[in-house]
Design an enzyme around this catalytic site. Structure first.
Site, PDB file in Angstrom:
ATOM      1  N   LYS A 221       0.843  -1.207   0.000  1.00 44.18           N
ATOM      2  CA  LYS A 221       0.000   0.000   0.000  1.00 44.18           C
ATOM      3  C   LYS A 221       0.876   1.254   0.000  1.00 44.18           C
ATOM      4  CE  LYS A 221      -1.937   1.739   3.965  1.00 44.18           C
ATOM      5  NZ  LYS A 221      -1.708   3.199   4.057  1.00 44.18           N
ATOM      6  N   ASN A 222       1.743   1.350   1.022  1.00 43.99           N
ATOM      7  CA  ASN A 222       2.536   2.580   1.148  1.00 43.99           C
ATOM      8  C   ASN A 222       3.583   2.714   0.048  1.00 43.99           C
ATOM      9  OD1 ASN A 222       1.022   3.154   3.347  1.00 43.99           O
ATOM     10  ND2 ASN A 222       2.602   2.707   4.871  1.00 43.99           N
TER      11      ASN A 222
ATOM     12  N   CYS B 236     -10.307  20.366   8.089  1.00 40.57           N
ATOM     13  CA  CYS B 236     -11.211  19.236   7.883  1.00 40.57           C
ATOM     14  C   CYS B 236     -11.066  18.315   9.080  1.00 40.57           C
ATOM     15  CB  CYS B 236     -10.816  18.440   6.649  1.00 40.57           C
ATOM     16  SG  CYS B 236     -10.789  19.387   5.157  1.00 40.57           S
TER      17      CYS B 236
ATOM     18  N   ARG C 186      -2.773  15.301  11.754  1.00 41.43           N
ATOM     19  CA  ARG C 186      -1.520  14.843  11.166  1.00 41.43           C
ATOM     20  C   ARG C 186      -0.731  16.079  10.759  1.00 41.43           C
ATOM     21  NH1 ARG C 186      -1.946   9.351   7.883  1.00 41.43           N
ATOM     22  NH2 ARG C 186       0.083   8.530   8.414  1.00 41.43           N
TER      23      ARG C 186
ATOM     24  N   ASP D  28       3.375   0.665  12.241  1.00 41.29           N
ATOM     25  CA  ASP D  28       2.240   0.013  11.584  1.00 41.29           C
ATOM     26  C   ASP D  28       2.020  -1.423  12.064  1.00 41.29           C
ATOM     27  OD1 ASP D  28       1.700   2.273  10.188  1.00 41.29           O
ATOM     28  OD2 ASP D  28       2.495   1.600   8.278  1.00 41.29           O
TER      29      ASP D  28
ATOM     30  N   ARG E 165      -8.963  -0.542   3.845  1.00 46.52           N
ATOM     31  CA  ARG E 165      -8.071   0.528   3.362  1.00 46.52           C
ATOM     32  C   ARG E 165      -6.712  -0.030   2.927  1.00 46.52           C
ATOM     33  NH1 ARG E 165      -6.463   4.568   7.381  1.00 46.52           N
ATOM     34  NH2 ARG E 165      -5.018   4.868   5.682  1.00 46.52           N
TER      35      ARG E 165
END
Ligand code: UD1
Length: 418
Positions: free
Chosen positions: A24-25, A118, A123, A307, A399
């Protein structure tokens, strides 16, 4: 689907062979980097996960033609347009900030919603902004928007206060089309940064030092299109290793890069697992009875990855003895502990970035995934819990994991998506 859950009956050992999905990353920054060329970019064997599909939504807004052909993604950026990344778009994908470097390289200007404007979590992006300012990018604020102007940008030397992966990737993408030499000191060394540099170098960029703390980018005038297959996902490989360690059994994990998981592998060896490595194949054998680890601290690569922290914490919940877990990157990584406690875990928060875990037994319960990796940790907990567990909010897990239920079922787990 937002309402989907996993129903998991614990107690099965895991046996079999499994191929690790694409990273993914590793893939996400390649998608924004397609803005750096006007030619076609093809990503082979792309991971079919929500984060990638959300990134494609942003690319479509920027008028990049995207097409899925089998396992390949075809991206045609010839008619790309500079569109403001508003709140709605930024919300779709927390990491829309990863577009900043590529958009500035392509369009010289870019406007994005303030992350704080938002509800997309705290982050920080100060390192990204400071680095761009060093390269003479003008940064202004208008209401809830940040406006960037790179018309007068010049290459230079940047020292990052922390080796941020996203900031390193943004600067690389921006600097590879910026005339002159840009040097990043204290750059992130993560394999995903190396992946991005390999990808860009194959497109014609001149980047040296990837994987070290000093990356040098010599700007070129254009980049070619490319056909590229990103590497396997080290976090998914780690998830499968931890699942086997906890459940017991014997699993052969193919198509992974064991070197990238060295830290985890050493920990698994010290808690009693047997691990054999043969090129890109990892064979893990466990009797499911895990010995004690006294402490785990997350850190930047090659230290223990944040992670995998929630999943390692979960393994400690069913190991023996006491473990202190220190999270050095993201404080909100302990959100899942409240759900694990519902399953009987013995966890005490020592301070905001440290918990104490005492090994014992877990029991089936109804729990809620609160983030991607924490969700995967709840799945691992359910696989070893006595009885049945319902893990809600599976969309968080989607995700980053491609059909996690299917993969685990193929190894013998009793898991169903409902
Ligand atoms: C990436 C990964 C994420 C992983 C993380 C750390 C992607 C899409 N995500 O996230 O899965 O957990 O690396 O390996 O690749 N920081 C600041 N200011 C900034 C930027 C970061 O203070 O401007 C801090 C963060 O709060 C964190 C640390 O730096 O404590 C590292 O964050 P960073 O490496 O930037 O993570 P991401 O790139 O967001």
């Amino acid at each position: 689907m937002k309402k989907d859950s996993y129903k998991i009956v614990g107690g099965n050992k895991l046996f079999g062979e499994v191929d690790v999905q694409t990273s993914k990353n590793g893939t996400l920054p390649l998608l924004s980097a397609c803005l750096l060329t006007s030619q076609q970019v093809v990503i082979n064997n792309f991971p079919q996960i929500t984060d990638v599909f959300n990134m494609l939504k942003i690319l479509k807004k920027l008028k990049i033609k995207t097409k899925v052909k089998g396992n390949s993604l075809l991206l045609n950026p010839i008619n790309a347009r500079n569109i403001k990344i508003g709140c709605k778009l930024a919300k779709t994908m927390r990491s829309s900030i990863f577009f900043l470097g590529a958009m500035l390289a392509r369009f010289k200007q870019c406007t994005i919603a303030m992350p704080g404007g938002c509800n997309i979590g705290a982050r920080p992006i100060d390192i990204h902004i400071k680095a761009l300012k060093r390269l003479k990018v003008r940064v202004g604020r208008s209401g809830n928007y940040l406006k960037f102007d790179a018309t007068n940008a010049v290459a230079g030397r940047i020292k990052l206060k922390l080796p941020s992966v996203g900031a390193t990737e943004n600067i690389i993408q921006f600097a590879c089309l910026l005339p002159g030499i840009t040097t990043i000191i204290n750059a992130a060394k993560e394999p995903e940064v190396v992946e991005l540099c390999n990808f860009l170098n194959q497109m014609g960029a001149k980047i040296e030092g990837a994987g070290t703390g000093v990356i040098t980018i010599c700007g070129v005038s254009f980049l070619n299109g490319i056909q590229y297959k990103p590497s396997a996902d080290r976090i998914v490989a780690g998830t499968l290793m931890l699942a086997t360690a906890m459940c017991g059994g014997e699993v052969v994990i193919k198509n992974s890069n064991p070197e990238e998981n060295k830290n985890l592998i050493n920990k698994l060896l010290s808690i009693g697992c047997k691990i054999e490595i043969n090129c890109d194949i990892i064979k893990i054998t466990s009797n499911g009875e895990l010995k004690n680890l006294t402490s785990i601290c997350t850190g930047y690569y090659p230290d223990f990855p944040t992670d995998l922290q929630s999943m390692m914490l979960t393994a400690c919940c069913v190991g023996c003895g006491k473990t202190i877990i220190t999270e050095n990157l993201f404080e909100n990584r302990f959100l899942t502990t409240t759900e694990l406690i519902k399953m009987g875990a013995n966890i005490h928060q020592v301070n905001k970035n440290e918990v104490e875990v005492i090994g014992g037994k877990l029991f089936g319960a109804e729990v809620y995934a609160k983030d991607l990796r924490g969700g995967a940790a709840l799945v691992l907990a359910s696989l070893v819990a006595e009885g049945t567990t319902k893990v809600n909010n599976v969309h968080f897990i989607d995700r980053g994991y491609q059909q996690l239920d299917f993969v685990l079922r193929s190894l013998g787990a009793n898991i169903r998506r409902i």
